[in-house]
Enzyme design. Sequence first.
Site, short mmCIF file in Angstrom:
data_model
loop_
_atom_site.label_atom_id
_atom_site.label_comp_id
_atom_site.label_asym_id
_atom_site.label_seq_id
_atom_site.Cartn_x
_atom_site.Cartn_y
_atom_site.Cartn_z
N ASN A 107 0.81 -1.23 0.00
CA ASN A 107 0.00 0.00 0.00
C ASN A 107 0.84 1.28 0.00
OD1 ASN A 107 0.74 -0.31 2.68
ND2 ASN A 107 -1.24 0.34 3.49
N GLU A 113 4.16 -3.96 12.70
CA GLU A 113 3.22 -2.86 12.40
C GLU A 113 2.06 -3.49 11.66
OE1 GLU A 113 3.57 0.31 13.23
OE2 GLU A 113 5.60 0.20 13.99
N GLU A 146 8.04 3.19 14.68
CA GLU A 146 8.85 3.56 13.52
C GLU A 146 8.87 5.07 13.38
OE1 GLU A 146 7.13 1.01 10.28
OE2 GLU A 146 9.01 -0.05 10.60
N CYS A 161 -3.30 1.67 6.68
CA CYS A 161 -3.55 1.01 7.97
C CYS A 161 -4.13 1.97 9.00
CB CYS A 161 -2.27 0.40 8.48
SG CYS A 161 -0.97 1.61 8.61
N1 LIG Z 1 0.68 -0.84 11.01
C1 LIG Z 1 1.20 -0.42 9.88
O1 LIG Z 1 2.13 0.38 9.88
C2 LIG Z 1 0.67 -0.93 8.58
C3 LIG Z 1 1.06 -0.27 7.42
C4 LIG Z 1 0.57 -0.74 6.19
C5 LIG Z 1 -0.29 -1.82 6.14
N2 LIG Z 1 -0.64 -2.45 7.28
C6 LIG Z 1 -1.56 -3.57 7.25
O2 LIG Z 1 -1.25 -4.45 6.17
C7 LIG Z 1 -2.43 -5.07 5.70
C8 LIG Z 1 -2.51 -4.92 4.19
O3 LIG Z 1 -1.43 -5.49 3.53
P1 LIG Z 1 -1.48 -6.99 2.97
O4 LIG Z 1 -2.88 -7.41 2.79
O5 LIG Z 1 -0.59 -7.08 1.81
O6 LIG Z 1 -0.88 -7.73 4.21
P2 LIG Z 1 -0.14 -9.11 4.25
O7 LIG Z 1 0.13 -9.36 5.68
O8 LIG Z 1 -0.86 -10.14 3.50
O9 LIG Z 1 1.21 -8.84 3.46
C9 LIG Z 1 2.19 -7.91 3.85
C10 LIG Z 1 3.55 -8.36 3.33
O10 LIG Z 1 3.86 -9.59 3.91
C11 LIG Z 1 4.20 -10.53 2.92
N3 LIG Z 1 3.79 -11.85 3.41
C12 LIG Z 1 2.58 -12.43 3.36
N4 LIG Z 1 2.65 -13.69 3.88
C13 LIG Z 1 3.93 -13.87 4.28
C14 LIG Z 1 4.65 -14.94 4.88
N5 LIG Z 1 4.06 -16.09 5.20
N6 LIG Z 1 5.96 -14.77 5.13
C15 LIG Z 1 6.58 -13.62 4.80
N7 LIG Z 1 5.97 -12.58 4.21
C16 LIG Z 1 4.65 -12.70 3.97
C17 LIG Z 1 3.46 -10.07 1.69
O11 LIG Z 1 4.09 -10.54 0.53
C18 LIG Z 1 3.61 -8.59 1.82
O12 LIG Z 1 4.85 -8.20 1.32
C19 LIG Z 1 -3.55 -4.38 6.41
O13 LIG Z 1 -4.01 -5.15 7.48
C20 LIG Z 1 -2.92 -3.11 6.94
O14 LIG Z 1 -3.56 -2.55 8.04
C21 LIG Z 1 -0.18 -2.02 8.49
O1 LIG Z 2 -0.52 2.09 5.78
C1 LIG Z 2 0.13 2.42 6.71
C2 LIG Z 2 1.17 3.45 6.80
C3 LIG Z 2 0.71 4.75 6.33
C4 LIG Z 2 1.38 5.89 7.03
O2 LIG Z 2 2.58 5.82 7.35
O3 LIG Z 2 0.70 6.86 7.26
#
Ligand SMILES: NC(=O)c1ccc[n+]([C@@H]2O[C@H](COP(=O)([O-])OP(=O)(O)OC[C@H]3O[C@@H](n4cnc5c(N)ncnc54)[C@H](O)[C@@H]3O)[C@@H](O)[C@H]2O)c1
Ligand SMILES: O=CCCC(=O)O
Length: 528
Positions: free
Chosen positions: A193, A293, A502, A327
């Site tokens: 994202n 995160e 972070e 997120c």
């Molecule tokens: N807290 C934060 O800072 C933050 C920021 C951005 C997104 N997010 C969260 O991320 C989610 C959206 O992203 P998504 O759907 O791609 O998440 P996801 O957890 O499916 O994937 C995130 C990353 O992890 C990798 N991944 C997936 N399975 C894995 C495994 N078994 N081993 C190693 N890597 C693996 C994916 O390829 C991707 O690069 C939402 O829940 C969002 O809230 C959180």
């Molecule tokens: O999606 C999560 C991160 C976005 C942000 O840093 O504001």
Amino acid sequence: MLFQKALTSAARIATRSHQFRSPLTSFSRLSSTMAPKLRDPSLFKQNVCYVNGEWIPAKSGKTFEVHDPATEQLIGTCPEFTAEDTRLAISHAETAFESFRHKTGRERSKLLRKWYDLVVENADDLATLITWENGKPTADAKGEVTYAANFFEWFSEEAPRIYGDTIPSSIPGNRVITIKEPVGVCGLITPWNFPAAMITRKIGPALAVGCSVVVKAPGETPFTPLALAELAHRAGVPPGVVNVVTASENTPEVGKELTTNPTVRKISFTGSTPVGKLLMKQCSTTLKKLSLELGGNAPFIVFDDADVDLAVAGAIASKFRSSGQTCVCANRIFVQRGVYDEFASKFAAKVKEFKVGNGFENGTTHGPLIHHKAISKVEEHVRDAEKKGAMVLLGGNKLPDLGPNFYEPTVISGMKVDMAMASEETFGPVAGLFPFDTEEEVVRIANNTTVGLAGYFFSRDLERVHRVAEHLEVGMVGVNTGLISDPASPFGGVKESGFGREGSLYGIGEYQVTKMVTYGGMGKKLQS
Ligand SMILES: NC(=O)c1ccc[n+]([C@@H]2O[C@H](COP(=O)([O-])OP(=O)(O)OC[C@H]3O[C@@H](n4cnc5c(N)ncnc54)[C@H](O)[C@@H]3O)[C@@H](O)[C@H]2O)c1
Ligand SMILES: O=CCCC(=O)O
């Protein structure tokens, strides 16, 4: 109920979802589907990953395809790395760490600064790559590049200012100091994202303190991270200090290698809570330092005493950033009954001004979602809310004429706590409005979730501002603002949104270990 009966004019225009096509909200399909042009085409790296300062394919030669979410056309192909390929990157990172850790903070600072300068110089190309593979509009992509670059700038400034402590010992004659050391080789795993910023937010502090890294780029958006690697190379980052690997189908095995290989001493992951839990379990075999995160379910609360126009602007910014795929996006918008109708009306009117389309098209304010699964989740949440009695004020449908990954910006009124959107992150352009009566009630409902990343509220009552900020169970609070992200501020969550911070001065500590040194026999008397 009052809020349903007394729909204001904007809400009335926007009748039920299935018939509604807003005359103001406009949708556009990009006329040309040709590949966008880069000023510097050498930033577009296909079929190679960056390992030990070189561009190499997967040993097997296998690749995977990456598609433009707006057009579903092929962008290019990337190496399908295996555990073995990843091991190679880890071992180069280990070798590089041994010398990189001994560079002075000032030297590391200069490298990060040079990388920052190159990101800024190449901002247009990086933004083009982001729009192409992620779909977000060009203006947002440029905003992300600036945000991403700022993490390098911030941590380049922190690098020379890493201090330990002098501690008064409780044992006479002892002197105690601490030294902050780099934790070692770090595995960094990030989502699609924010293809640039989620990575720079991790690499910046890692390099600032002297760690080396292996980045696992997201399979949906690998080209931006690979372009960043090319800029690291040009900045003179030593071979092996930054390695970027790609995988799609092999993601679990690459993740397993990173989380179980004993050489890797730290994993920093941004992504969903279920994957975060899996990686944590895997890390337990070698007890790695961890930052997680994870997902959120942000409450956005508008009290009766709020500046409603400000709250509307805040909700638009928070809810619809990256089409809701952030997120920290507001996921549940709670509005006190005294201002509910006014807020709903003004909010829906603003959403109607959005222009959905291909991110490269002039004037597009909101692009596609990342893939079909994202569309399905949004669709499920909207239908679930409708079935349980909520009213779609605006949108509520897919936009197949634009492409399979487009969804109308949607506003739903009369949300209730038994609806899916109340407990699950929608991660899409759907704003559900929940009415509430009292401060105590709304804070209780806001906290009634397993996650706690961000929370927002709007109020002009100073006492309430402090009270509610202190009672919300989240890692980050926005008061009278919908935008809280800033490299200078600590970013992170509580509960099942993970742990670690972070950005900011706290981001540095995530990549360090504190070593204590006690010096004995340090008498105070001068020798005669
Ligand atoms: N807290 C934060 O800072 C933050 C920021 C951005 C997104 N997010 C969260 O991320 C989610 C959206 O992203 P998504 O759907 O791609 O998440 P996801 O957890 O499916 O994937 C995130 C990353 O992890 C990798 N991944 C997936 N399975 C894995 C495994 N078994 N081993 C190693 N890597 C693996 C994916 O390829 C991707 O690069 C939402 O829940 C969002 O809230 C959180
Ligand atoms: O999606 C999560 C991160 C976005 C942000 O840093 O504001």
